[in-house]
Enzyme design. Sequence first.
Site, PDB file in Angstrom:
ATOM      1  N   GLY A   1       2.630   2.469  10.702  1.00  0.00           N
ATOM      2  CA  GLY A   1       3.571   3.566  10.483  1.00  0.00           C
ATOM      3  C   GLY A   1       4.319   4.003  11.733  1.00  0.00           C
TER       4      GLY A   1
ATOM      5  CE  LYS B   1      -0.044   3.337   4.764  1.00  0.00           C
ATOM      6  NZ  LYS B   1       0.056   3.465   6.196  1.00  0.00           N
TER       7      LYS B   1
ATOM      8  CD  GLU C   1      -2.775   5.689   6.828  1.00  0.00           C
ATOM      9  OE1 GLU C   1      -2.820   5.708   5.581  1.00  0.00           O
ATOM     10  OE2 GLU C   1      -1.825   5.191   7.467  1.00  0.00           O
TER      11      GLU C   1
ATOM     12  CG  ASN D   1      -1.698   1.217   1.454  1.00  0.00           C
ATOM     13  OD1 ASN D   1      -1.822   2.046   0.537  1.00  0.00           O
ATOM     14  ND2 ASN D   1      -2.259   1.376   2.643  1.00  0.00           N
TER      15      ASN D   1
ATOM     16  CB  SER E   1       5.493  -1.425  11.884  1.00  0.00           C
ATOM     17  OG  SER E   1       5.084  -0.082  12.104  1.00  0.00           O
TER      18      SER E   1
ATOM     19  CD  GLU F   1      -3.337  -2.370   7.666  1.00  0.00           C
ATOM     20  OE1 GLU F   1      -2.235  -2.600   7.173  1.00  0.00           O
ATOM     21  OE2 GLU F   1      -3.978  -1.336   7.438  1.00  0.00           O
TER      22      GLU F   1
ATOM     23  CG  HIS G   1      -5.808   2.019   5.574  1.00  0.00           C
ATOM     24  ND1 HIS G   1      -5.327   3.005   6.396  1.00  0.00           N
ATOM     25  CD2 HIS G   1      -4.785   1.154   5.362  1.00  0.00           C
ATOM     26  CE1 HIS G   1      -4.047   2.736   6.675  1.00  0.00           C
ATOM     27  NE2 HIS G   1      -3.705   1.624   6.063  1.00  0.00           N
TER      28      HIS G   1
HETATM   29  P1  PGA Z   1       3.005   0.508   7.562  1.00  0.00           P
HETATM   30  O1  PGA Z   1       1.527   0.675   6.965  1.00  0.00           O
HETATM   31  O2  PGA Z   1       3.551  -0.795   7.023  1.00  0.00           O
HETATM   32  O3  PGA Z   1       3.755   1.685   7.091  1.00  0.00           O
HETATM   33  O4  PGA Z   1       2.858   0.443   9.053  1.00  0.00           O
HETATM   34  C1  PGA Z   1       0.651  -0.418   6.827  1.00  0.00           C
HETATM   35  C2  PGA Z   1      -0.683   0.027   6.306  1.00  0.00           C
HETATM   36  O5  PGA Z   1      -1.154   1.109   6.666  1.00  0.00           O
HETATM   37  O6  PGA Z   1      -1.322  -0.694   5.511  1.00  0.00           O
END
Ligand code: PGA
Length: 250
Positions: free
Chosen positions: A173, A11, A97, A9, A213, A167, A95
């Site tokens: 992140g 983003k 976010e 992903n 992460s 997640e 997601h």
């Molecule tokens: P990240 O993001 O690997 O940077 O933690 C994962 C995600 O949001 O799908």
Amino acid sequence: MRKMLIAGNWKMNKTIPESLELIHALLKKLDSSCPAEVVLIPPFTSLFSAAEALRGSGIELGAQNLSHLSEGAVTGEVSGPMLVSVGCRYVLAGHSERRNLFQEDDTVINQKLKTALSEGLHPILCVGESWKEREAGKTKDVIGSQLKKGLDGLNPLEMRKMTIAYEPVWAIGTGKTAQPEQVQETHEAIRSELSSQYAPETAKAIRIIYGGSVTPDNSSSLMAQPDVDGALVGGASLDADSFYAIISAI
Ligand code: PGA
């Protein structure tokens, strides 16, 4: 047998030239012996060029979002049919976010899943608890409710097209990955929730992937868990070496 799925992903990262550079670097490394299904999820603006670059490679394309509506006066949105026409097979929904920054709730996420499925897309539904919710011992309740409301009204055939991404919000992140045992425990709980909503065979067929992460250092211990069927990778998917290392650690 569930085939492992590793999705990157990106983003809101990568212009079109940067996207193509990353794809070409990945294509040089990946060969047909790859045991996992690999999905790239670039920003909307790169989808067309990415689809052209990936043609014939076996790597699938996904989108980060879609509108819950199919067409019309909805400025700034992208519809399911548009994603299909650009070559997407997968689409993310729910997601954290999108839930947190854009106030998407389970009702609209449920509509997005239905729209995606009606267009033949394979949705990846993201669920997960905040740190506060985990500390309060509410992880299973939060995820159970996201699954019940998000998947409301989907039939078993549609469910077989779904992937669930666990997640934990606190791991996205942040560099704080959940421990493999914590992840396995939650994936087991997700599968048992799916089993109670659908038949056990349906629950067994659905891929449950982990995100938050994931890096080349922690991916093999996470992927070794029996109920972990792959990874949704954010930051580490922006670099060909680290994304390839995660794929080859399976
Ligand atoms: P990240 O993001 O690997 O940077 O933690 C994962 C995600 O949001 O799908």
